[in-house]
Design a protein around this motif. Structure first.
Motif, PDB file in Angstrom:
ATOM      1  N   SER A 433       0.857  -1.183   0.000  1.00 32.96           N
ATOM      2  CA  SER A 433       0.000   0.000   0.000  1.00 32.96           C
ATOM      3  C   SER A 433       0.892   1.231   0.000  1.00 32.96           C
ATOM      4  O   SER A 433       1.916   1.259   0.685  1.00 32.96           O
ATOM      5  CB  SER A 433      -0.913   0.014   1.231  1.00 32.96           C
ATOM      6  OG  SER A 433      -1.535   1.293   1.379  1.00 32.96           O
ATOM      7  N   ILE A 436      -0.871   3.343   3.643  1.00 30.63           N
ATOM      8  CA  ILE A 436      -1.378   2.767   4.890  1.00 30.63           C
ATOM      9  C   ILE A 436      -0.751   3.404   6.126  1.00 30.63           C
ATOM     10  O   ILE A 436      -1.416   3.562   7.159  1.00 30.63           O
ATOM     11  CB  ILE A 436      -1.142   1.233   4.900  1.00 30.63           C
ATOM     12  CG1 ILE A 436      -1.806   0.595   6.106  1.00 30.63           C
ATOM     13  CG2 ILE A 436       0.334   0.910   4.831  1.00 30.63           C
ATOM     14  CD1 ILE A 436      -3.306   0.725   6.140  1.00 30.63           C
ATOM     15  N   ASP A 448      -5.015   3.015  -0.549  1.00 32.14           N
ATOM     16  CA  ASP A 448      -4.768   2.116  -1.674  1.00 32.14           C
ATOM     17  C   ASP A 448      -4.273   0.775  -1.194  1.00 32.14           C
ATOM     18  O   ASP A 448      -3.721   0.651  -0.104  1.00 32.14           O
ATOM     19  CB  ASP A 448      -3.726   2.725  -2.628  1.00 32.14           C
ATOM     20  CG  ASP A 448      -2.332   2.693  -2.045  1.00 32.14           C
ATOM     21  OD1 ASP A 448      -1.535   1.828  -2.440  1.00 32.14           O
ATOM     22  OD2 ASP A 448      -2.034   3.533  -1.175  1.00 32.14           O
ATOM     23  N   ILE A 449      -4.458  -0.232  -2.032  1.00 27.56           N
ATOM     24  CA  ILE A 449      -3.908  -1.551  -1.763  1.00 27.56           C
ATOM     25  C   ILE A 449      -3.652  -2.235  -3.097  1.00 27.56           C
ATOM     26  O   ILE A 449      -4.374  -2.014  -4.071  1.00 27.56           O
ATOM     27  CB  ILE A 449      -4.860  -2.398  -0.884  1.00 27.56           C
ATOM     28  CG1 ILE A 449      -4.169  -3.690  -0.434  1.00 27.56           C
ATOM     29  CG2 ILE A 449      -6.165  -2.673  -1.588  1.00 27.56           C
ATOM     30  CD1 ILE A 449      -4.932  -4.455   0.635  1.00 27.56           C
TER      31      ILE A 449
END
Length: 458
Positions: A433, A436, A448-449
Motif C-alpha cells: 500500500s 497505509i 490504496d492496496i
C-alpha cells in the motif's frame, strides 16, 4: 448524483484504497512485466529469462476533502466533501493485470500483457453547486448564493481493456554501464464511458422553503455516454459488465534506460541486473480510443436557465437528488425547456492520460536502495474527452535480499497531498500500500492496496 458520492465514501471505508499503482514495487531491481508500466526499456533488464504474470490488482482512491479519520467519525461525510471554497477533486480507479508473458534472449526482450482499467472521477466540482445537488433534500444551501466559474467541472467514468506488446533492446553493454531502449504498442478495447461537463458555469442558487432552485444560469454542458455506463455512472456492477469491448483504439509507450553497473561477483548469475545506479525516462499512454455502441450519445449543449411563467424560481434541484444516469438529466432539462438541442447519436474519441515519467534508483550500501520517481501529466484533466491522471513524486527506500524484498513508498500527489506506505515481495508474490502508514497516523486523504503473483524461471 447522491449515489456517486455515497459510492466514493463506501469504497474508501471498506478498503485500504494511491494514485500511484503498485507504488514502490515498479522501481525494484527485480525487473519484470510490471516494471514496463513505467518504462518499456526496463524489460531488457529482466531478472530472469522467462516470466509469467498470473494476476496483479491495484485499487486506488484519492480526494482533497475527506480524511481517513472522518470515515470512522460521526461527521456528515457529504457535508465535509463540499465544505469550503476549494473545488472537490476525487479519483477512484483500478488496474487489473491479467495473464502476461515475457521472454529475454541475448540483448532483446519481448512481453505480451493484458490489463483491465476502471475509473470514476470528480474533477474541480464547485462546492456550492455540488452541495446543492447532492444535499438538496437537506437544505444545505441557505438563502442565495452566486457561482461564477471559468473552468470545466466534470463527473466521468470509464472502463477499457488493453493488450500490450513490449519490445526492448540493449543498445550498449560495456564493463561499467549499459543503455536500453524500449517501446510498447497497445491495442485498446473501450468498454463504457460517461461524462458530464459544466464549463464556465454562472448562476444563482436560492433556497425557497424546503426546495433549492437554480436560476439566472448559463453554462456549456457536455453529456456523453456509451455502453453500460449509460444506465448508471455510480453502480459498480455497471463498471464490471463491460470492461473489454471491441478493438477500437491504439496507444504507445517509449522509453530509455541507463545503468551504472555494480562490481562483478564470483557467481555471474548472482550479478544479473546488479547496479549502483539505474535511471530512466519514458513517455506513456500516447493514444486514444473510440467509443461506439448502440446507446452511444455525445452532445454539446448551451444551458440557459431563466425564470419563466411556468417556473418563476428556475430549475428545482431537488429532482436530481436520486438521479443515477445522464439520460435522466438530459430528459429533465429538455422537458423543462432549458436545453433545446436533442441528444446526438454518434461515436466519439477519448484520449488516454499521456504521462512523462522519470526515475533514479541508487544503491546506498549492499542490499539497500533508494529510488525517486516523478510523474507529470501532459494533457488537461478538465477536457471532456480526456481520461484523468495525477502529477506525483515518490521516494522509496528499499531492502532487497533477492528472494525477499521490503520497501516503503512516500508520495506527494496533487490531489491528496503527502502519503506513506509499505510493501513486500516474497519470490513472485507481492502485497503493498502506498498510504497505509499515513492513513493510520496522519489522517491521509488517500487509501490504496495492491497485490499479485508472477512466476519467473531460468
Amino acid at each position: 448524483m447522491k449515489k456517486l458520492i455515497l459510492l466514493s465514501s463506501f469504497l474508501m471505508s471498506v478498503t485500504a484504497l494511491s494514485q500511484d499503482h503498485f507504488a514502490g514495487l515498479t522501481n525494484s531491481s527485480r525487473v519484470g512485466i510490471l516494471t514496463t508500466s513505467i518504462n518499456p526499456a526496463e524489460l531488457a533488464n529482466m531478472s530472469n529469462k522467462f516470466e509469467i504474470n498470473v494476476v496483479g490488482v491495484s485499487f486506488n482512491v484519492a480526494n482533497n476533502k475527506i480524511g481517513f479519520s472522518d470515515l470512522t467519525s460521526d461527521k456528515d461525510i457529504e457535508k465535509l466533501l463540499f465544505n469550503g471554497n476549494e473545488p472537490v477533486n476525487l479519483r477512484i480507479d483500478a488496474e487489473v493485470y491479467g495473464l502476461g508473458f515475457a521472454i529475454k534472449h541475448k540483448s532483446w526482450a519481448l512481453a505480451i500483457t493484458s490489463k483491465i482499467n476502471g475509473k470514476l472521477d470528480a474533477v474541480d466540482v464547485d462546492t456550492k453547486l455540488g452541495d446543492a445537488l447532492v444535499n438538496s433534500g437537506l437544505n444545505s444551501v441557505l438563502g442565495s448564493s452566486s457561482i461564477n466559474n471559468n473552468y470545466n467541472q466534470r463527473l466521468t467514468g470509464t472502463t477499457w481493456g488493453e493488450v500490450g506488446f513490449t519490445l526492448s533492446k540493449n543498445l550498449l553493454d560495456k564493463e561499467k554501464y549499459k543503455v536500453n531502449v524500449g517501446a510498447t504498442f497497445k491495442l485498446l478495447f473501450p468498454g463504457s464511458y460517461s461524462n458530464l461537463g459544466l464549463d464556465k458555469f454562472n448562476g444563482t442558487i436560492n433556497n425557497v422553503g424546503s426546495q433549492v432552485y437554480l436560476n439566472n444560469t448559463t453554462a456549456n454542458l457536455n453529456i456523453a455516454y456509451s455502453g453500460s455506463l449509460a444506465n448508471s455512472f455510480s453502480n459498480f456492477e455497471d463498471y464490471s459488465k463491460s470492461v473489454f469491448g471491441g478493438l477500437n483504439g491504439f496507444s504507445g509507450d517509449i522509453g530509455i534506460n541507463f545503468q551504472w553497473k555494480d562490481e562483478p561477483e564470483t557467481n555471474p548469475k548472482k550479478n544479473h541486473n546488479k547496479y549502483k545506479f539505474n535511471a530512466g525516462l519514458a513517455l506513456r499512454n500516447m493514444g486514444a480510443m473510440t467509443f461506439s455502441d448502440d446507446n452511444n450519445y455525445k452532445t454539446n449543449y448551451t444551458l440557459n436557465i431563466q425564470p419563466t411563467i411556468a417556473n418563476p424560481q428556475g430549475l428545482n434541484l431537488n429532482q436530481f437528488e436520486n438521479i443515477d444516469n445522464l439520460q435522466q438529466i438530459e430528459t429533465i432539462l429538455i422537458s423543462q425547456g432549458y436545453l433545446t438541442k436533442q441528444p446526438e447519436k454518434k461515436d466519439f474519441k477519448v484520449k488516454l492520460p499521456t504521462l512523462f515519467s522519470a526515475y533514479v534508483d541508487v544503491k546506498i550500501i549492499s542490499r539497500i536502495f533508494v529510488s525517486g520517481y516523478i510523474q507529470q501529466k501532459v494533457n488537461d484533466d478538465n477536457s471532456n474527452d480526456q481520461i484523468t491522471a495525477q502529477n506525483s513524486f515518490t521516494l522509496t527506500p528499499r531492502v532487497n535480499l533477492g528472494f525477499f524484498e521490503v520497501y516503503s513508498p512516500w508520495t506527494s500527489n496533487e490531489i491528496s497531498g503527502f502519503n506513506g506506505g509499505i510493501g513486500f515481495r516474497v519470490g513472485g508474490f507481492y502485497l503493498g500500500s502506498g498510504s497505509i502508514i499515513t492513513a493510520v497516523i496522519n489522517d491521509s486523504k488517500q487509501a490504496d492496496i495492491y497485490g499479485g503473483f508472477r512466476l519467473a524461471f531460468l
